[in-house]
Write an enzyme that holds these catalytic residues in place. Structure first.
Site, PDB file in Angstrom:
ATOM      1  N   CYS A  27     151.389 -74.953  47.211  1.00  0.00           N
ATOM      2  CA  CYS A  27     150.909 -76.193  47.799  1.00  0.00           C
ATOM      3  C   CYS A  27     151.874 -77.073  48.733  1.00  0.00           C
ATOM      4  CB  CYS A  27     150.078 -77.276  46.650  1.00  0.00           C
ATOM      5  SG  CYS A  27     148.634 -76.476  45.949  1.00  0.00           S
ATOM      6  N   ARG A  39     153.707 -71.870  51.385  1.00  0.00           N
ATOM      7  CA  ARG A  39     153.229 -72.605  50.191  1.00  0.00           C
ATOM      8  C   ARG A  39     151.911 -72.449  49.633  1.00  0.00           C
ATOM      9  NH1 ARG A  39     157.865 -75.575  48.457  1.00  0.00           N
ATOM     10  NH2 ARG A  39     156.592 -76.387  46.718  1.00  0.00           N
ATOM     11  N   TRP A  83     147.046 -73.879  47.342  1.00  0.00           N
ATOM     12  CA  TRP A  83     146.908 -72.776  46.889  1.00  0.00           C
ATOM     13  C   TRP A  83     146.105 -72.852  45.668  1.00  0.00           C
ATOM     14  CZ3 TRP A  83     148.408 -70.471  41.799  1.00  0.00           C
ATOM     15  CH2 TRP A  83     148.489 -69.186  42.209  1.00  0.00           C
ATOM     16  N   ASN A 138     150.802 -81.493  44.184  1.00  0.00           N
ATOM     17  CA  ASN A 138     150.932 -80.090  43.820  1.00  0.00           C
ATOM     18  C   ASN A 138     151.320 -80.077  42.415  1.00  0.00           C
ATOM     19  OD1 ASN A 138     152.496 -77.614  43.879  1.00  0.00           O
ATOM     20  ND2 ASN A 138     154.275 -78.497  44.394  1.00  0.00           N
ATOM     21  N   GLY A 139     150.736 -78.961  41.960  1.00  0.00           N
ATOM     22  CA  GLY A 139     151.028 -78.698  40.302  1.00  0.00           C
ATOM     23  C   GLY A 139     149.730 -78.772  39.695  1.00  0.00           C
ATOM     24  N   GLU A 149     161.605 -52.699  43.853  1.00  0.00           N
ATOM     25  CA  GLU A 149     161.500 -53.649  45.044  1.00  0.00           C
ATOM     26  C   GLU A 149     160.652 -53.059  46.109  1.00  0.00           C
ATOM     27  OE1 GLU A 149     161.855 -56.666  45.295  1.00  0.00           O
ATOM     28  OE2 GLU A 149     161.852 -57.075  47.736  1.00  0.00           O
ATOM     29  N   LYS A 200     157.354 -54.911  47.586  1.00  0.00           N
ATOM     30  CA  LYS A 200     157.063 -55.163  49.116  1.00  0.00           C
ATOM     31  C   LYS A 200     155.825 -54.666  49.591  1.00  0.00           C
ATOM     32  CE  LYS A 200     158.841 -57.601  49.013  1.00  0.00           C
ATOM     33  NZ  LYS A 200     160.073 -58.722  48.549  1.00  0.00           N
ATOM     34  N   GLU A 206     152.560 -56.063  47.880  1.00  0.00           N
ATOM     35  CA  GLU A 206     152.058 -57.552  47.974  1.00  0.00           C
ATOM     36  C   GLU A 206     151.599 -57.641  49.465  1.00  0.00           C
ATOM     37  OE1 GLU A 206     155.057 -60.673  47.970  1.00  0.00           O
ATOM     38  OE2 GLU A 206     156.521 -59.175  48.330  1.00  0.00           O
ATOM     39  N   HIS A 221     156.776 -37.937  32.113  1.00  0.00           N
ATOM     40  CA  HIS A 221     156.354 -38.459  30.920  1.00  0.00           C
ATOM     41  C   HIS A 221     155.120 -39.301  30.628  1.00  0.00           C
ATOM     42  CE1 HIS A 221     160.167 -37.111  28.912  1.00  0.00           C
ATOM     43  NE2 HIS A 221     160.721 -37.720  29.843  1.00  0.00           N
ATOM     44  N   LYS A 226     154.485 -68.452  48.562  1.00  0.00           N
ATOM     45  CA  LYS A 226     155.828 -68.576  48.193  1.00  0.00           C
ATOM     46  C   LYS A 226     156.179 -69.891  47.383  1.00  0.00           C
ATOM     47  CE  LYS A 226     159.683 -67.088  51.032  1.00  0.00           C
ATOM     48  NZ  LYS A 226     159.817 -65.793  50.566  1.00  0.00           N
TER      49      LYS A 226
HETATM   50  C1  F6R Z   1     158.178 -61.189  46.440  1.00  0.00           C
HETATM   51  C2  F6R Z   1     158.502 -62.675  46.281  1.00  0.00           C
HETATM   52  C3  F6R Z   1     158.332 -62.970  45.030  1.00  0.00           C
HETATM   53  C4  F6R Z   1     159.777 -63.965  44.764  1.00  0.00           C
HETATM   54  C5  F6R Z   1     159.481 -64.671  43.387  1.00  0.00           C
HETATM   55  C6  F6R Z   1     160.565 -65.536  43.208  1.00  0.00           C
HETATM   56  O1  F6R Z   1     158.293 -60.786  47.985  1.00  0.00           O
HETATM   57  O2  F6R Z   1     159.046 -63.224  47.290  1.00  0.00           O
HETATM   58  O3  F6R Z   1     158.173 -62.184  44.112  1.00  0.00           O
HETATM   59  O4  F6R Z   1     160.699 -63.200  44.641  1.00  0.00           O
HETATM   60  O5  F6R Z   1     158.252 -65.495  43.376  1.00  0.00           O
HETATM   61  O6  F6R Z   1     160.882 -66.740  43.804  1.00  0.00           O
HETATM   62  P1  F6R Z   1     162.226 -67.224  44.049  1.00  0.00           P
HETATM   63  O7  F6R Z   1     163.051 -66.180  44.474  1.00  0.00           O
HETATM   64  O8  F6R Z   1     161.805 -68.336  44.907  1.00  0.00           O
HETATM   65  O9  F6R Z   1     162.517 -68.057  42.666  1.00  0.00           O
END
Ligand code: F6R
Length: 604
Positions: free
Chosen positions: A2, A27, A74, A100-101, A481, A485, A488, A504, A599
């Site tokens: 948020c 966010r 969010w 937010n929260g 990773e 990517k 997501e 396995h 994010k």
């Molecule tokens: C994936 C991604 C997330 C962040 C995770 C941690 O592309 O961005 O998996 O890596 O939410 O976020 P930070 O690094 O901000 O603690």
């Protein structure tokens, strides 16, 4: 999660709020809203489902004011709807609140205090604004009611921004475990969850601490601690160019951020290393790690994956045993600790609640810690003993790319510094500066070939419903990773796998045309991973290889320039970022704003 914005004392309030919300869309982007007041009794509340662009369409030319608050959501409590969008308001439409929260005891508060109140949403936020109204109606001032309400919230993480329509030039702010900054302007002030939202209005920001109550008018910011004492605090200067937060000519931030990686590598080499590869890092930090008997790296998602590569770097270069922890697991299941552990927190945003929970715990136990983050003055940066900044520029796309490579580069520089201090390696043994230069050139070479990677994405992934990335050791870490990517942003069910582990059990999932990508950059394991790829090929897989030049064969698909094997993730990850990007793009998805995500995950 948020995004919150606010402004007081600026006739362009609507523009400032909407532009700020656009910048904070990363966010959360389920719904958004603003409340503005022009100080003469005219006020406007506009809320819409969907992106900020939907809200912008709904804000007509008549909407104006000099004070206002805004929010991009969010959803946590209550589904995605206009009613549940913020600002939430009291039943008499006097108070407006963005939040937010999560308020953990909102149901109890509702039944204990608000049985006669008419609610219009299912949110926890509305309980807070209705409580403020109730306490004001019982005789408290707005600030007293705000303070009293906050005192009733249990174990909650929050950032609040409140407006009273009867006193509309004042904003009331409070935060706990959730990011909020006050920006200081010229006869106006702003509030935001992230400085980038307001960087075109000011570069001067005031940090707020948990539990403080802040009252903001156009020419004054009053910060009070929990006992009501006034705190004097100087603003800090945020070095950010407002252009850093623009997409420019790129269709999506993700592509811009992938493209920025060569420069990020060069900048880090310049910032943290001298010309002759001597580390330019706080000696106290190096000493603290050198004297530790165990390193614990903590992170979530992509940052956790960067931590896995960090384990290889720290163990090899410093000889200190290193473990990597998923933050949300560590917080509730602490491992047995040695006598002198040192904690490294990896976090792009510096605000991730799961990681912060671990740091709070680490601080309580008195252990030393470092935060490696992209955000100056972020919560995890402030609360750790040391900070190393990633200096990658704002990362706005939800899918992290340049922060991952920057985290690994900083880990490499730090590991070398500690390794040298311990006498574990000599300066010339691992020339990070030179290697990061090679990495930058290698990244650029891959980026220059992005069109051919788009073709592979179309051929292998756009129609796939599942996919595997496989590798061994460091290549396995990159596989994790790469798979994250892809899933997501393209919604292809992708898994990263230790290639030897497939047989396995998981190999049962391989069907005709299942894409399986082998990452091969390590001499020790190249042959084995190739054999494991063949095993999937024999079962119908559509195999693809990402291979370092010195290990390549004529039929390999993506051949990447060779760099030091320890730093190969910095290069091998780039084609996987581009595969994810082009798969998402060619499926017609919103690359930067994947479904269900946001994010900066500030809830546990
Ligand atoms: C994936 C991604 C997330 C962040 C995770 C941690 O592309 O961005 O998996 O890596 O939410 O976020 P930070 O690094 O901000 O603690």
């Amino acid at each position: 999660m948020c995004g919150i914005v606010g402004v007081t004392g600026n006739d362009n309030a609507v523009k400032i709020l909407l532009e700020g919300l656009e910048k904070l869309e990363y966010r959360g982007y389920d719904s958004a809203g603003i409340y503005v007041n022009d100080q003469t009794g005219e006020d406007y509340l506009i809320k819409e489902k969907g992106r900020i662009s939907e809200l912008e369409k709904a804000v007509g030319p008549e909407v104006h004011g000099s004070t206002g608050i805004g929010h991009t959501r969010w959803a946590t409590h209550g589904g995605v709807s206009v009613e549940n969008a913020h600002p939430q308001y009291s039943q008499d439409h006097r108070f407006y609140l963005v939040h937010n929260g999560v308020i953990e005891n909102f149901k109890e508060l509702k039944s204990d205090y608000l049985t006669g109140t008419t609610f219009t949403s299912q949110t926890d936020t509305e309980v807070v604004v209705q409580l403020v109204d109730k306490f004001v109606n019982e005789g408290l001032s707005t600030k007293e009611a705000f303070v009293k309400t906050i005192g009733l919230l249990k174990g909650s993480s929050y950032g609040f921004l409140l407006m009273d329509s009867q006193n509309p030039d004042t904003l009331y702010v409070a935060k706990n475990k959730s990011p909020l900054l006050v920006g200081v302007g010229d006869n106006f002030n702003v509030v935001c969850s992230d400085a980038l939202a307001m960087i075109s209005s000011t570069h001067n920001f005031l940090e707020l601490k948990d539990g403080e109550i802040v009252t903001i008018t156009p020419d004054k910011v009053v910060i009070e601690d929990q006992s009501g004492n006034i705190i004097n605090r100087d603003p800090f200067y945020v070095e950010m160019d407002s252009q850093d937060t623009d997409k420019g000519t790129y269709p999506y931030y993700m592509l811009k951020e992938i493209d920025e990686q060569p420069n990020v590598m060069r900048n880090l080499a310049q910032k943290y290393l001298s010309d002759n590869d001597m580390p330019n890092i706080d000696e106290n930090l190096i000493k603290a790690i050198k004297e530790s008997d165990h390193i614990h790296i903590v992170g979530a998602g992509t940052s956790y994956h960067a931590g896995l590569v960090g384990k290889a770097l720290f163990e090899k270069l410093t000889n200190i045993p290193t473990d990597v922890h998923v933050a949300s697991e560590y917080a509730y299941d602490e491992p047995l600790l040695s006598k002198k552990p040192f904690f490294i927190f990896l976090t792009q945003s510096g605000e991730t609640a799961d990681s912060r929970e671990v740091l709070v715990n680490v601080n309580e136990q008195g252990y030393h810690s470092l935060t490696i983050t992209n955000v100056q003055n972020s919560t995890l940066s402030r609360e750790a003993d040391f900070t190393l900044l990633l200096n990658a520029g704002p990362e706005i796309s939800v899918a992290s790319t340049k922060a991952y490579t920057a985290q690994i580069a900083v880990e490499a520089i730090l590991a070398k510094a500690v390794g040298m201090a311990k006498g574990q390696i000599v300066a010339d043994e691992f020339n990070v500066r030179q290697q990061l230069g090679l990495v930058a050139t290698a990244m650029q070479a891959i980026i220059d070939e992005k069109d051919s990677i788009e073709e592979l994405a179309k051929q292998y992934f756009v129609k796939a419903d599942k996919a595997f990335y496989i590798g061994r050791g460091i290549d396995y870490f990159v596989s994790l990773e790469a798979a994250l990517k892809l899933k997501e942003i393209s919604y292809v069910h992708a898994e990263g796998f230790a290639s030897g582990e497939l047989k396995h059990g998981t190999i049962a999932l391989i069907e005709e045309d299942t894409p399986v990508v082998g990452i091969i950059t390590q001499h020790k394991t190249a042959g084995l991973t190739r054999s494991n790829l063949q095993e999937t090929l024999s079962r119908g897989a559509n195999i693809l290889t990402i291979v370092s030049e010195d290990l390549a064969k004529s039929d390999d698909n993506i051949v990447i320039p060779t760099v030091d094997e320890l730093l190969s993730p910095l290069v091998s990850v780039v084609p996987t970022q581009l595969i994810a990007y082009y798969t998402s793009l060619n499926k017609g998805l919103d690359v930067d704003r994947p479904r269900n995500l946001a994010k900066s995950v500030t809830v546990e």
